[in-house]
Write a protein that holds these residues in place. Structure first.
Motif, short mmCIF file in Angstrom:
data_model
loop_
_atom_site.label_atom_id
_atom_site.label_comp_id
_atom_site.label_asym_id
_atom_site.label_seq_id
_atom_site.Cartn_x
_atom_site.Cartn_y
_atom_site.Cartn_z
N THR A 195 -3.19 0.48 -4.58
CA THR A 195 -4.42 1.22 -4.88
C THR A 195 -4.36 2.57 -4.17
N LEU A 221 -10.94 6.05 -4.63
CA LEU A 221 -11.91 4.95 -4.77
C LEU A 221 -13.32 5.47 -5.03
N GLN A 247 -6.23 4.81 -2.54
CA GLN A 247 -7.57 4.73 -1.96
C GLN A 247 -8.36 6.04 -1.95
N GLY A 262 0.82 -1.20 0.00
CA GLY A 262 0.00 0.00 0.00
C GLY A 262 0.85 1.25 0.00
N LYS A 288 -13.08 -0.83 0.78
CA LYS A 288 -11.66 -0.73 1.10
C LYS A 288 -10.75 -0.95 -0.09
N ASN A 289 -11.25 -1.53 -1.17
CA ASN A 289 -10.39 -1.81 -2.32
C ASN A 289 -11.14 -1.55 -3.61
N ALA A 298 -14.41 7.97 4.52
CA ALA A 298 -14.65 7.03 3.44
C ALA A 298 -16.14 6.86 3.16
#
Length: 451
Positions: A43, A48, A45, A12, A130-131, A172
């Motif tokens: 990724t 996202l 994040q 990460g 989360k991904n 998030a």
């Protein structure tokens, strides 16, 4: 003299940044670097939510580790244990076999996983955020609910399909919910029987406020913006159960939904429990201010999995929060400290005052708090994009993301559900079944895929 073998667990923000910084400073003759990550890519994040909403192409928010880490050994596998006593990392690789990887210096940055609770029905009906896989699945799922709602004559089913529940009012959850609502509002213009007003967006938060990453005033502003857009927010409320899509909240509220998104916090990666490293009561690796694991000179840790003292706080017990901002800066400090150890120097302490947070709430809307400067609306939205574009690794990815944004100005965003991506063999399996060409040994795998 053999080269020093440095093993980095996790690809990460923290793991990739550490390995990249070390590779730039250490020749192949001086050190070999192995990075262990199941997905073999990093990724980014913070993008996202925009990837889920179609503002950014999903491929542009991931960075293949082999591309950005030349002359590093990228091992695609799952770490199942660490022994500091034997200086080994246990890894399960793609063929299912287990390997023991030895190290001279170890950097632990496995990150975190969604923090769940034993709520009836949660494991069966909810999805995390989360991904990239979860983000793209959620995009296709939400858009497919609109297609299904436009096709059914059952009003109860239609109401259920158009109800979307998000549990967790942190950065998030709020950003994902706001971006997806903005996307469906745009998508609704293509439907004759579905309007934006028909959709119900519900946020459930156990605390008395949302967005703890920013000040209380900005958190209240965000809540007001969401309510003006029609969101329902239940504060000081928890999810009690979600049996077969029927939701019950702790305040007695009940409703049906086909979409439950769980963004109620994170917890350190469970692999840490299979180590001989010192952990705190939350499962994080206990670190010194130099980011070395307590009692171990050759083991470092960073990111969500590390308990790092916050030297900028007046509270002696304060620790650094789980954010990409800390993870990236801790990684850079680890790299300099590893170099110091290799050259006989003294590691330096990690000290970083939190710079603040930026969040997008959909197109042209956002909130930001940067070094106590508070922004709202379009300026915050621009700050969000500028900050994360600058932080995105590699110039060609910055250019691709900027191009995605520029193309969205004259053209409408693409709002199509590609649900078959999640079941690519379904139609082929049905065709072979209808023609009687499926073999007996195919029955069980096909049945599982169709489920």
């Amino acid at each position: 003299m053999h080269p020093t073998h440095i093993v980095v667990v996790g690809g990460g923000h923290a793991g990739m940044t550490t390995a990249r910084a070390l590779r730039k400073q250490l020749s192949v003759d001086r050190a070999t670097i192995t990075i262990i990550e199941p997905r073999s890519y990093m990724t980014y994040q913070p993008f996202l939510a925009e990837a889920a909403a179609g503002s950014v192409e999903p491929r542009h928010v991931v960075v293949p580790l082999r591309e950005i880490l030349p002359n590093c050994d990228v091992l695609a596998g799952e770490v199942t244990g660490v022994s500091s006593a034997a200086n080994t990392v246990t890894v399960r690789v793609a063929d299912g076999n287990v390997r023991q990887v030895g190290y001279d210096l170890l950097v632990l940055a496995p990150g975190s996983v969604s923090k769940t609770l034993p709520i009836p029905g949660l494991a069966e009906h909810a999805i995390g955020f989360k991904n990239l896989g979860e983000a793209i699945y959620l995009r296709n799922h939400v858009l497919s609910r609109l297609d299904a709602a436009a096709s059914t004559l059952d009003e109860d089913l239609r109401r259920r399909l158009l109800t979307f529940l998000f549990v967790g009012g942190g950065y998030a959850g709020v950003e994902a919910m706001a971006e997806l609502e903005d996307m469906t509002r745009a998508a609704a213009s293509y439907y004759d029987t579905v309007a934006a007003e028909d959709m119900r967006w519900i946020l459930v938060e156990a605390a008395d406020r949302i967005m703890p990453e920013v000040s209380a005033n900005l958190g209240q502003y965000t809540l007001n913006v969401l309510r003006e857009r029609g969101f329902e927010a239940y504060l000081n409320t928890t999810l009690s159960s979600v049996h077969d899509g029927h939701v019950e909240l702790s305040d007695g509220t009940e409703f049906d939904t086909d979409t439950v998104v769980w963004t109620a916090g994170v917890t350190p990666h469970p692999v840490l429990r299979n180590t001989d490293l010192p952990l705190d009561d939350r499962g994080r690796v206990r670190c010194t201010p130099t980011l070395q694991v307590e009692g171990l000179r050759s083991v470092f840790a960073a990111g969500d999995a590390a308990r790092v003292p916050d030297l900028t706080s007046k509270d002696s017990d304060a620790v650094c929060g789980p954010s990409a901002q800390h993870a990236t800066r801790q990684a850079k400090r680890i790299a300099t400290n590893v170099l110091a150890l290799l050259h006989g120097g003294k590691p330096r302490k990690y000290r970083h005052a939190y710079a603040g947070s930026v969040a997008s709430l959909g197109l042209y809307q956002g909130v930001a708090e940067i070094y106590r400067v508070r922004l709202r609306g379009k300026p915050a939205w621009l700050a969000h994009r500028a900050y994360h574009l600058a932080a995105m690794p590699t110039w060609h990815r910055k250019a691709r993301i900027a191009a995605d944004w520029l193309l969205s100005l004259p053209f409408r965003r693409q709002v199509v559900a590609l649900g078959e991506l999640h079941h690519p063999r379904r139609e082929f399996a049905m065709a072979t079944e209808a023609q009687g060409t499926r073999t007996a040994e195919d029955d069980e795998p096909v049945r599982n895929r169709r489920d």
